[in-house]
Design a protein around this motif. Structure first.
Motif: not given
Ligand SMILES: NC(=O)c1ccc[n+]([C@@H]2O[C@H](COP(=O)([O-])OP(=O)(O)OC[C@H]3O[C@@H](n4cnc5c(N)ncnc54)[C@H](OP(=O)(O)O)[C@@H]3O)[C@@H](O)[C@H]2O)c1
Length: 388
Positions: A250, A253, A255, A257
């Motif tokens: 994580e 921002d 997000n 992945i």
């Protein structure tokens, strides 16, 4: 195109055999120049015939003689013990695959990195006991480690060059092993056969037991700290029974992945051999998410898996504690596999070793090896006096 020369350490083990499967599928890209194994000279003989390496190493001089006799007029050079492993790791190869199990992988890793090699790396115990030393060697000699452990290969792909100050959290996934749904009391009395039955991965015996205690995940926390220069409080372990998401990162921002794929080590092996290139997968191992249907995540239960808690504590304390954790775990797992202690005793033995330890800050290989051998001796004494 020139083929890359590869040396495979631990060629007769689970990682080693699968590495040779991958190499077999890419004969135009790789040439096996060295193979190193322990005791299994029957399988090694077959591998030598198939891959025709120049250099071989086995566990001791006696096995080297036996292998020579088996091969009849061998055209390979045969070495043995630590010296053999170190020679193979520094020979004229481009990539060293370290698929050895336990701290025996330390010296050959040092040897490979001191010669500026790429190491495709599965042998987590080495980073646990000597992560600082290994990082110094990488900087000094411009070698590199490409992670081959599925979780660390996943993190490597998720980060993909993004700077570490942009990382908010790492999610290291664990299948939960065979005892995920058992009670803490049932787990303490689990048999060797039950512990060796991993629900999703087929691996060597030591890592399979480590996966049942979740010590494997603990070792992986420390491995990730050294590989990616993370502090341990960034790393979160999630139980993920489907073993499809191999880990996730994580970012600040918001997000996340994640890396997903089949539960098969040939994928991260291919990744580490070819990195940064991507090649067509030569096996029928594409992951059909529709048939997986659901991905579940749970928090690990420290009452059921106290070894994971021990490893977190050790990761935080640092100093010489990781050496103690690893050495006492290797001894305890070996005693369990030999039927000499119960499953619950594994954690008790490690706890006793950690409690008895007076920490230092080991700076050299000699200091690490001295702590390692002292802990092994003391751990066996604890077992012999039945003080567990
Ligand atoms: N298996 C997996 O799927 C997997 C996944 C991720 C990470 N890993 C990590 O990869 C490493 C290897 O695991 P594995 O499951 O492949 O283990 P394994 O099946 O037990 O294989 C270990 C290999 O090391 C060799 N070896 C052991 N002691 C040796 C010695 N003193 N000298 C020379 N060779 C020696 C063995 O040789 P002999 O068999 O000939 O004695 C064998 O080739 C471990 O660190 C594990 O945590 C494994």
């Amino acid at each position: 195109m020139k083929r890359k020369k590869v040396a495979v350490l631990g060629s007769t083990g689970s990682i080693g055999r699968q590495t040779l499967d991958v190499i077999s599928a890419f004969r135009d890209d790789f040439e096996v120049i060295g193979l190193a194994a322990g005791n299994n000279i029957q399988l090694l003989t077959e591998q030598i015939k198939e891959f025709q390496p120049r250099f071989i190493s086995v566990k001791d001089a006696f096995l080297a003689q036996e292998l020579k006799a088996l091969l009849k007029n061998p055209s390979v050079e045969i070495f043995w013990n630590d010296i053999g492993l170190e020679f193979i790791s520094s020979c004229s190869c481009d990539i060293v695959v370290n698929g050895l199990v336990g701290s025996v992988g330390l010296k050959p890793t040092i040897s490979a990195l001191s010669h500026g090699k790429r190491v495709a790396f599965a042998n987590k115990e080495t980073l646990v006991i000597a992560g600082g030393l290994i990082q110094d060697l990488i900087k000094k000699h411009k070698g590199e480690i490409i992670p081959l452990d599925s979780e660390h290969a996943a993190i490597h792909q998720c980060i993909n060059g993004i700077s570490k100050d942009k990382v908010r959290k790492v999610i290291l996934t664990a299948s939960g092993g065979p005892f995920r749904t058992w009670t803490a009391d049932e787990i303490k009395n689990a048999t060797k056969e039950q512990a060796l039955k991993h629900p999703t991965w087929v691996m060597g015996p030591k890592i399979t037991i480590d996966s049942a205690t979740l010590m494997n995940k603990g070792l992986e926390i420390i491995e990730a700290m050294h590989l990616f220069d993370f502090s341990c409080n960034l790393i979160n372990v999630f139980i993920h029974p489907q073993s499809i998401m191999h880990s996730a990162v994580e970012f600040i921002d918001g997000n996340i992945i994640a890396q997903l794929g089949a539960t098969d080590m040939k994928l991260p092996i291919q990744y580490s051999l070819f990195y940064p290139e991507k090649r067509q997968l030569p096996f029928n191992l594409f992951c059909d998410l529709l048939s997986v249907q659901k991905l579940e995540f749970e928090k690990p239960d420290y009452k059921k898996f106290p070894c994971l808690k021990l490893a977190y504590e050790v990761a935080e304390k640092g100093e010489s504690y990781p050496v103690v954790l690893n050495a006492s775990n290797e001894i305890a797992v070996d005693l369990f596999l030999k039927g000499k202690i119960s499953f619950g005793d594994i954690e008790k033995i490690i706890s006793k070793s950690l409690d008895a330890h007076s920490p230092t800050e080991p700076k050299s290989l000699e200091e690490i090896l001295s702590i390692d051998s002292e802990v092994r001796k003391k751990t066996i004494e604890v077992f012999d006096t039945s003080a567990i």
